[in-house]
Every structure is written in C-alpha cells, then in structure tokens.
Scaffold this motif. Structure first.
Motif, PDB file in Angstrom:
ATOM      1  N   GLU A  73      43.760  22.533  32.399  1.00  0.00           N
ATOM      2  CA  GLU A  73      43.284  22.815  30.173  1.00  0.00           C
ATOM      3  C   GLU A  73      43.974  21.946  29.989  1.00  0.00           C
ATOM      4  O   GLU A  73      45.020  21.310  28.989  1.00  0.00           O
ATOM      5  N   VAL A 106      39.665  25.521  32.090  1.00  0.00           N
ATOM      6  CA  VAL A 106      37.725  25.758  31.673  1.00  0.00           C
ATOM      7  C   VAL A 106      37.860  25.378  33.913  1.00  0.00           C
ATOM      8  O   VAL A 106      37.896  25.024  34.448  1.00  0.00           O
ATOM      9  N   CYS A 112      32.640  28.962  27.139  1.00  0.00           N
ATOM     10  CA  CYS A 112      32.763  27.538  25.999  1.00  0.00           C
ATOM     11  C   CYS A 112      32.170  26.003  26.151  1.00  0.00           C
ATOM     12  O   CYS A 112      31.828  25.755  25.558  1.00  0.00           O
ATOM     13  N   GLY A 140      36.779  29.746  29.173  1.00  0.00           N
ATOM     14  CA  GLY A 140      38.403  29.349  29.649  1.00  0.00           C
ATOM     15  C   GLY A 140      39.175  30.339  29.643  1.00  0.00           C
ATOM     16  O   GLY A 140      39.045  31.593  29.107  1.00  0.00           O
ATOM     17  N   LYS A 162      43.030  31.708  29.597  1.00  0.00           N
ATOM     18  CA  LYS A 162      44.354  31.358  29.251  1.00  0.00           C
ATOM     19  C   LYS A 162      45.023  32.620  29.960  1.00  0.00           C
ATOM     20  O   LYS A 162      44.923  33.443  29.649  1.00  0.00           O
ATOM     21  N   SER A 209      43.639  30.495  22.819  1.00  0.00           N
ATOM     22  CA  SER A 209      42.326  30.668  23.054  1.00  0.00           C
ATOM     23  C   SER A 209      40.829  30.890  22.585  1.00  0.00           C
ATOM     24  O   SER A 209      40.028  31.125  23.377  1.00  0.00           O
ATOM     25  N   THR A 227      37.582  29.447  22.100  1.00  0.00           N
ATOM     26  CA  THR A 227      37.050  28.944  23.730  1.00  0.00           C
ATOM     27  C   THR A 227      34.838  28.989  23.159  1.00  0.00           C
ATOM     28  O   THR A 227      34.246  28.890  23.111  1.00  0.00           O
ATOM     29  N   MET A 229      44.099  24.010  23.176  1.00  0.00           N
ATOM     30  CA  MET A 229      43.309  23.937  23.900  1.00  0.00           C
ATOM     31  C   MET A 229      42.065  22.369  23.744  1.00  0.00           C
ATOM     32  O   MET A 229      41.417  23.104  21.959  1.00  0.00           O
TER      33      MET A 229
END
Length: 358
Positions: free
Chosen positions: A15, A21, A60, A71, A73, A122, A125, A156
């Motif tokens: 992503e 993802v 997400c 998601g 990160k 993030s 999400t 994102m």
C-alpha cells in the motif's frame, strides 16, 4: 469465548513503502465467525524466537466487498509488523481470533446523518471500513474525513479514498493535513492539534451538523481532537475512539516474580471462570494483573495488546474490588456494570471472583 482459527492469506498488496494490505479467507466452517462490524479488528498470534506475540490489526474492508482485509503498517522494532511487511506471502496461514471491538455504531438504511472521521497515519484502517460501509448502507448519510499524515507519500488508501469521493459525489469529502509538507491552504499544514481543530470547526466543518465523530490514531492526537470536539459542543457519548497499542514491545517479554519480590505483599484469593470452567488460585495483590495470574495458572485467557487499549481481555468482576491501571477501551457504562480489562486489573480486596464468560 473467542479462540484462534486459521485464516489463509489470499493476497498481500503493498500500500505504501511501510504498509501492506492483507486479504484473508476463513475456512468454510468458520465463515460466520468472521462476519464483522465496520470498525472492528482481528487479533493474530505467531511465535518469534520461541515467544508468542499477539497483535491486533483493524479490518479495512467494507461490508459489501465480500472480503476480509486488514492493513498492517510496519512499526520500528515491531517483530510482527516487520515480518508481515517483508516476508508474509499468499498461501500462508495466520491464526486469528474472530472480529472484536466497539469502535462502531449501528447502521440503519433510513438514517440521514453527517458523520465526521479523524484518522492519523494507519488509524485510517478502521475508519475506512466505517466510511465505505456507511456510505453504502446509509444512502442518505454523508461523511467528512480529516486525515493527518507526514506527507502525501505516506497516505494509506489514497487512491481508494479518491475513488470513494468520485463514487459518492456530494456525500464524501476528505481534508488532508500534512505535518511536514506544505499545502496551498495553511490550515492544512502542521500537526492536528487543538488549535487546528478549533480552526477547522470555525471555517470548514459545521460541527452542529455532525451526529457522531470517529477518532483513530496516536493518543496525543486523539486527546487533542476529543478535547476540541467537546469544547465546541459535541456530546461525549457521540465521540468514538480507537487507540493504537503503539507502546507494545517488539518482542514478547516474560515477567518474572521471585519469592523475595512477593513476600512483602498481600495475597489475593481468586476464582476465575473461563469457558465454563471455574478455577481458584492465589496470586500477589501487587505486581501481577488478573490476566497474568490466570495465564500463569494454565488458563488460556484471551488477550491481545496487554496495554489497556483493546478490549480482548475484558472480564466481569462478580465479587471483590479490582482497580484498572489503564483503561483506553471500556466505555463508562461497561465499567459501571463491573467489567474490567484483566491485563490492567489489580485486586484491592483479599478475594475476587471474575468471569470471562459474561
């Protein structure tokens, strides 16, 4: 009681430079277990160097996408997130608990509301899942998102958000705030603090029209936004939080309690119910949480973050008095009903009776 189930990794999509993802598929017999409410998360477990790590990541995907996605990160020093970003491949199997979390409100097709979302990094999400599901399931409602990032390259779901704006013209708008990249409008540059929120409410967002505000991101940002919302007249019960457990260590750490360390503290007589099984044991009134005591006594109590951020380890106090050191997950009404986060729950009385089954 929630238990872990295998999920097949169907796809891993890059992503941003430090986020992926992951699309997951449950077994046919577990399908209903993984039906989710927008805003919920999955708790995963995996062994690293012989230590079990549990990490929670928000869903997400929207309700109508027919897919289960999270998601992830990468966090500096984070064993699970680094592994997921560099080594996780389609075809692998992850163990996860069914969806959990209370970062949501009921969706009704006849609602005609204006919702407001704040996300940092993030934190987008779970908010993205809420946005997609709300716009699809409440055709008369609208959504405004304020999304804070360092710069445009770290955003994102940037293309997905743009597609949503085009699909739901007039119903969905996004305000990007970058703290290290200038924009044409000065208000949209810098940190999303109380002062900036106050200015947004004066110049861009009619807070009186907002029914519910959703906030997800780092704690300082969330507290500043909540303070601004309340200060500008939004009722507390219409402000929903989802806090990151960013303080979790990258590696699992085991607490060691020596006899000398516990000799001078009182002992609590505990009775714990889990999956219908009742077990009694003693543990120190100081230095050990109810969760750690249960785990030490061979009870497979549920947990994820151990930081008071998620509610995976929630239990109900049926007898005795328990104090929580930290609570970022339970609502006031839940605490009034006797629920505590067992990872942050420490006994004040000589005897406690708790249940994970309530």
């Amino acid at each position: 009681m929630a238990r872990f189930h295998p999920l097949q990794v169907v796809d891993v999509r890059r992503e941003t430079r430090d986020a992926v993802v992951v699309t997951l598929k449950p077994r046919a017999e577990d399908g209903e277990l993984f039906n989710f409410i927008p805003g919920q998360y999955l708790t995963f477990r995996r062994a690293f160097d012989g230590d079990e790590l549990r990490r929670s990541y928000s869903i997400c995907s929207g309700l109508d996408e027919g897919a289960l996605r999270v998601g992830i990160k990468r966090v500096d020093g984070g064993a699970f997130s680094s592994w997921a970003n560099t080594e996780l491949k389609p075809g692998e199997v992850l163990e996860a608990m069914p969806p959990m979390g209370s970062f949501h409100i009921p969706l009704e097709p006849d609602n005609a509301r204006h919702y407001l979302g704040f996300a940092g990094g993030s934190g987008i999400t779970p908010v993205l899942s809420i946005i997609k599901s709300t716009l699809a399931r409440e055709p008369k409602s609208s959504f405004t998102l304020v999304y804070a990032n360092r710069q445009i390259s770290t955003v994102m779901f940037r293309e997905e958000l743009e597609d949503l704006k085009n699909e739901y013209l007039g119903r969905f708008s996004v305000i990007h705030v970058f703290n290290s990249e200038g924009q044409e409008i000065d208000l949209f540059t810098g940190h999303l603090d109380r002062q900036k929120c106050d200015e947004l409410f004066r110049r861009w967002i009619d807070l009186k029209s907002v029914h519910t505000a959703f906030i997800c991101g780092p704690e300082p940002m969330m507290l500043a936004i909540a303070d601004a919302l309340a200060g500008n007249g939004m009722p507390k019960e219409r402000i929903k939080f989802e806090l990151f457990a960013s303080a979790q260590p990258g590696k699992a750490r085991r607490k060691e309690n020596s006899a000398a360390a516990t000799a001078n503290v009182g002992v609590c007589d505990a009775t714990v119910t889990l999956d219908g099984v009742v077990r009694s044991f003693n543990f120190p009134k100081q230095g050990q949480s109810i969760l750690d005591a249960a785990l030490e006594n061979s009870m497979d109590a549920p947990y994820a973050c151990k930081a008071g951020v998620c509610s995976t380890c929630k239990c109900k106090v049926l007898e005795g008095e328990v104090e929580m050191a930290i609570n970022h997950a339970l609502e006031d009404y839940e605490v009034e009903q006797g629920y505590v986060l067992s990872c942050q729950g420490f006994p004040l009385s000589d005897r406690v009776v708790v249940s994970f089954d309530e």
